[in-house]
Write a protein that holds these residues in place. Structure first.
Motif, PDB file in Angstrom:
ATOM      1  N   GLU A  94       8.353  -2.076  -2.078  1.00  0.00           N
ATOM      2  CA  GLU A  94       9.260  -1.306  -2.921  1.00  0.00           C
ATOM      3  C   GLU A  94      10.689  -1.732  -2.598  1.00  0.00           C
ATOM      4  OE1 GLU A  94       8.673   2.805  -2.163  1.00  0.00           O
ATOM      5  OE2 GLU A  94       9.479   2.744  -0.134  1.00  0.00           O
ATOM      6  N   THR A  95      11.544  -1.667  -3.583  1.00  0.00           N
ATOM      7  CA  THR A  95      12.909  -2.152  -3.424  1.00  0.00           C
ATOM      8  C   THR A  95      13.766  -1.115  -2.698  1.00  0.00           C
ATOM      9  OG1 THR A  95      12.704  -3.378  -5.490  1.00  0.00           O
ATOM     10  CG2 THR A  95      14.924  -3.059  -4.630  1.00  0.00           C
ATOM     11  N   SER A 179      16.073 -11.680   2.612  1.00  0.00           N
ATOM     12  CA  SER A 179      15.486 -12.086   3.892  1.00  0.00           C
ATOM     13  C   SER A 179      14.190 -11.365   4.248  1.00  0.00           C
ATOM     14  CB  SER A 179      16.498 -11.856   5.022  1.00  0.00           C
ATOM     15  OG  SER A 179      16.819 -10.472   5.140  1.00  0.00           O
ATOM     16  N   PHE A 180      13.695 -10.517   3.367  1.00  0.00           N
ATOM     17  CA  PHE A 180      12.461  -9.788   3.679  1.00  0.00           C
ATOM     18  C   PHE A 180      11.244 -10.673   3.420  1.00  0.00           C
ATOM     19  CE2 PHE A 180      15.272  -6.060   3.128  1.00  0.00           C
ATOM     20  CZ  PHE A 180      14.902  -5.317   4.243  1.00  0.00           C
ATOM     21  N   PHE A 181      11.080 -11.684   4.260  1.00  0.00           N
ATOM     22  CA  PHE A 181       9.920 -12.571   4.132  1.00  0.00           C
ATOM     23  C   PHE A 181       9.527 -13.101   5.497  1.00  0.00           C
ATOM     24  CE2 PHE A 181      13.727 -15.114   2.950  1.00  0.00           C
ATOM     25  CZ  PHE A 181      13.712 -16.082   3.944  1.00  0.00           C
ATOM     26  N   VAL A 182       8.302 -13.611   5.581  1.00  0.00           N
ATOM     27  CA  VAL A 182       7.786 -14.227   6.803  1.00  0.00           C
ATOM     28  C   VAL A 182       7.455 -15.683   6.503  1.00  0.00           C
ATOM     29  CG1 VAL A 182       6.926 -12.118   7.871  1.00  0.00           C
ATOM     30  CG2 VAL A 182       5.483 -13.344   6.228  1.00  0.00           C
ATOM     31  N   ALA A 268      16.322  -9.166  -3.047  1.00  0.00           N
ATOM     32  CA  ALA A 268      14.997  -9.254  -2.430  1.00  0.00           C
ATOM     33  C   ALA A 268      13.899  -8.999  -3.455  1.00  0.00           C
ATOM     34  CB  ALA A 268      14.887  -8.261  -1.280  1.00  0.00           C
ATOM     35  N   LYS A 269      12.834  -9.762  -3.342  1.00  0.00           N
ATOM     36  CA  LYS A 269      11.722  -9.685  -4.296  1.00  0.00           C
ATOM     37  C   LYS A 269      10.570  -8.849  -3.725  1.00  0.00           C
ATOM     38  CE  LYS A 269      13.538 -12.634  -7.273  1.00  0.00           C
ATOM     39  NZ  LYS A 269      14.836 -12.910  -6.591  1.00  0.00           N
TER      40      LYS A 269
END
Length: 363
Positions: A94-95, A179-182, A268-269
């Motif tokens: 969720e955003t 930046s919400f990624f791994v 962010a996606k």
């Protein structure tokens, strides 16, 4: 006559540019948010790590000082490596509100990446599938998948291939995805054209430095792990210094504050990957809900979860700190007292502190 199978295209004769484009398309089809091809060379990152180690910012993560040669030269880790396929997976479900850190003092806050299934398994599984699809096209080649599981400068490799730039909080930022990624990597023996780095776009912004609850970002691009809430609540197993307990607040596994405040995360996606969806109410349980967990419940609710990394006692240590920081509640005092003897000495130290904090707030 048997049906003819699709002809294999030998690696040596396949157009490298076309193969690279095809690999990227396959990666996106598998749910990866981005895919870049990196040169197996991270020598430039070595000096920064050596300075980091010299300052002692690694805390007790002594493994960071090991295998430096392999970190700098990935071909020493996996002989024959000629190119590295770097991928990322977005994990927001969720955003979040732009530049906003939610205030919910009675809730147990778990970092967003850790509320669902352990991403390491998801990442490696999809990288193995990508490798198999490439093999079906080009024939046999050497490959090995990684997901934060070996001495690799994974952020540096991805950055050097244009997946983003390192922000002042030390995390990778993508201009159109935040930046919400791994990250994950597939080391390969394929000769593929390398992607080029992008420009940096933090400018004069210092939002992440200013918001850090424990001031762990000691200067732009330099993080002192011994102060970082992510390190303290996940990696560290001992008694958390008393001066850091209040700033930890109600964060019981990791911390997202420096990302939540970052203006680039307005882009962010959301993830299409089901594994990142919260399980067992980990996005909404209160601190007292977590405090009711016995070890069997912890093991049950964290099966296949990043939360297993803390272990039960360290997790309850974190919850105890959160309860000490919560607004005064007589039930919190009763619950802390009732379960004190059920935990080890380290947790008891934090329970006693939490009781003291609650009693100081009593009017």
């Amino acid at each position: 006559m048997a049906a003819a199978s699709s002809p294999l295209i030998p690696t040596q004769t396949d157009d490298p540019v076309a193969l690279k484009a095809w690999i990227k398309a396959e990666a996106l089809a598998l749910g990866f948010a981005d895919c870049v091809i990196a040169k197996p060379d991270a020598q430039a990152e070595l000096a920064r790590l050596e300075e980091y180690l010299k300052r002692g910012y690694q805390a007790d993560m002594h493994f960071l000082g090991e295998n430096l040669e392999k970190r700098a030269n990935p071909a020493l880790l996996v002989p024959g490596t000629k190119s590295i396929i770097c991928v990322r997976m977005d994990y927001l479900v969720e955003t979040p509100k732009p530049r906003h850190v939610p205030d919910a003092p009675n809730q147990g806050i778990i970092a967003r990446y850790a509320r669902g299934r352990d991403y390491h398994k998801t990442m490696r599984g999809r990288l193995k599938t990508l490798s198999q699809r490439i093999r079906e096209r080009v024939g046999e080649f050497e490959s090995r998948p990684f997901a934060d599981s070996a001495p690799i400068f994974e952020k540096s490799l991805a950055e050097n291939a244009g997946m983003g730039w390192t922000g002042k909080h030390t995390l990778l930022i993508h201009k159109k995805s935040g930046s919400f990624f791994v990250l994950g990597e597939l080391f390969t023996s394929l000769d593929l054209p390398f992607d080029q780095p992008t420009s940096k776009h933090c400018g004069s912004c210092s939002a992440c430095l200013d918001i850090c609850p424990t001031q762990a970002i000691v200067e732009p691009y330099m993080l002192d792990a011994s102060k970082c809430i992510a390190y303290l609540t996940i990696e560290y197993k001992g008694i958390i210094p008393e001066n850091l307990r209040r700033p930890i607040g109600n964060r019981i596994f990791g911390c997202d504050d420096c990302q939540l405040i970052c203006p680039w995360n307005s882009f962010a996606k959301l993830t299409p990957i089901e594994d990142f969806q919260p399980r067992h109410g980990l996005d909404r349980l209160t601190l007292l809900d977590f405090w009711q967990w016995d070890e069997a419940t912890f093991l049950s609710h964290t099966e296949g979860s990043p939360l297993r990394r803390t272990g039960y006692q360290s997790f309850m240590r974190n919850v105890a700190i959160g309860l000490g920081n919560a607004p005064f509640n007589l039930d919190i005092i009763k619950q802390l007292q009732a379960k004190r003897e059920q935990h080890d000495e380290i947790v008891q130290v934090h329970i006693d502190w939490a009781l003291e904090q609650q009693q100081l707030k009593q009017v």
